[in-house]
Design an enzyme around this catalytic site. Structure first.
Site, mmCIF file in Angstrom:
data_model
loop_
_atom_site.group_PDB
_atom_site.id
_atom_site.type_symbol
_atom_site.label_atom_id
_atom_site.label_comp_id
_atom_site.label_asym_id
_atom_site.label_seq_id
_atom_site.Cartn_x
_atom_site.Cartn_y
_atom_site.Cartn_z
ATOM 1 N N HIS A 72 12.250 -16.855 -12.135
ATOM 2 C CA HIS A 72 11.061 -17.573 -12.617
ATOM 3 C C HIS A 72 10.806 -17.288 -14.092
ATOM 4 O O HIS A 72 10.267 -18.138 -14.813
ATOM 5 C CB HIS A 72 9.834 -17.232 -11.767
ATOM 6 N N GLU A 83 4.921 -8.890 -0.329
ATOM 7 C CA GLU A 83 5.655 -8.034 -1.264
ATOM 8 C C GLU A 83 4.855 -6.752 -1.409
ATOM 9 O O GLU A 83 3.735 -6.769 -1.921
ATOM 10 C CB GLU A 83 5.822 -8.742 -2.621
ATOM 11 N N CYS A 133 2.438 2.473 -11.651
ATOM 12 C CA CYS A 133 3.796 2.522 -12.189
ATOM 13 C C CYS A 133 3.775 2.094 -13.653
ATOM 14 O O CYS A 133 3.226 1.037 -13.982
ATOM 15 C CB CYS A 133 4.709 1.612 -11.384
ATOM 16 N N PHE A 183 1.372 -18.420 -4.037
ATOM 17 C CA PHE A 183 1.236 -16.979 -4.246
ATOM 18 C C PHE A 183 -0.240 -16.599 -4.248
ATOM 19 O O PHE A 183 -1.033 -17.201 -4.973
ATOM 20 C CB PHE A 183 1.880 -16.553 -5.573
ATOM 21 N N CYS A 197 -4.071 -1.804 -6.874
ATOM 22 C CA CYS A 197 -2.862 -1.156 -6.381
ATOM 23 C C CYS A 197 -3.173 0.318 -6.164
ATOM 24 O O CYS A 197 -4.020 0.882 -6.858
ATOM 25 C CB CYS A 197 -1.715 -1.322 -7.382
ATOM 26 N N CYS A 230 5.200 -1.482 -14.488
ATOM 27 C CA CYS A 230 4.677 -2.668 -13.817
ATOM 28 C C CYS A 230 4.361 -3.755 -14.844
ATOM 29 O O CYS A 230 3.689 -3.512 -15.841
ATOM 30 C CB CYS A 230 3.419 -2.322 -13.022
ATOM 31 N N ASP A 231 4.863 -4.960 -14.575
ATOM 32 C CA ASP A 231 4.675 -6.081 -15.505
ATOM 33 C C ASP A 231 3.673 -7.107 -14.984
ATOM 34 O O ASP A 231 3.620 -8.225 -15.464
ATOM 35 C CB ASP A 231 6.018 -6.757 -15.791
ATOM 36 N N THR A 232 2.871 -6.724 -14.006
ATOM 37 C CA THR A 232 1.986 -7.676 -13.350
ATOM 38 C C THR A 232 0.520 -7.358 -13.643
ATOM 39 O O THR A 232 0.104 -6.205 -13.549
ATOM 40 C CB THR A 232 2.210 -7.617 -11.825
#
Length: 191
Positions: free
Chosen positions: A185, A96, A34, A24, A30, A37-39
């Site tokens: 995951h 993605e 949002c 990855f 970005c 968003c959990d990232t």
């Protein structure tokens, strides 16, 4: 130079390729904000395209699959150069994306579009995979844009039980086109 959040070797935890080993490359930044968003896609370091390819080789050895994610990986000017360099290195590139930035991609690049606030119709048409985030309901407003896609993945936000139940019921009610996609995951504790 590319702006990056992290590069790691794991498995694809969601979508059509769940369980497939992949390196990855999380690009920083970005173009959307949002609230769910959990990232963490904040900028952690800079690297050239060649340095990223070298890191992919180091971590993944002969792993053929590389996932470019974010944030929004297509927001960076050098994304196209990175895609081409990874392809030349023999990697299968998966992206993605939120689908907001129209980008021409080689036919062998897998594009997963997960719409948030808006989607460019060209990216919706190009998508190989559609992933709708279920958060209190199935976002049906996107379905017309992806009407030509035979399968739509429903991913419960945060794997929350309420959202899992909503996605499951919707998939069961529309079994020909919709599929539940959990973030596996997170169940097994890998990034």
């Amino acid at each position: 130079m590319l702006q990056l959040a992290e590069i790691f070797y794991s498995i694809q935890g969601e979508g059509e390729f769940t369980g497939t080993p992949a390196v990855f490359v999380r690009l920083a930044g970005c173009n959307l904000s949002c609230d769910f968003c959990d990232t963490d896609y904040s900028l952690k370091f800079f690297a050239s395209v060649d340095e990223v390819v070298a890191k992919v080789r180091e971590l993944g050895k002969d792993c053929p699959m590389v996932v470019l994610t974010g944030g929004e990986p297509l927001a960076q000017r050098e994304a196209a150069n990175l895609i081409e360099a990874l392809r030349r290195d023999g990697r299968r590139v998966h992206i993605e994306s939120n689908g907001t930035i129209a980008t021409e991609l080689p036919a062998d690049v897998w594009l997963c579009v997960s719409p948030k606030e808006r989607v460019d119709a060209r990216m919706a048409k190009r998508a190989n995979e559609v992933k709708l985030i279920v958060d209190g309901g199935v976002p049906e407003q996107w379905l017309e844009l992806f009407a030509d896609k035979p399968r739509v993945l429903l991913q419960p936000e945060g794997n929350k039980p309420k959202n899992v139940a909503l996605a499951l019921e919707y998939a069961k009610a529309h079994p020909g086109r919709f599929r539940l996609s959990l973030q596996t995951h997170k169940f097994i504790g890998v990034p």
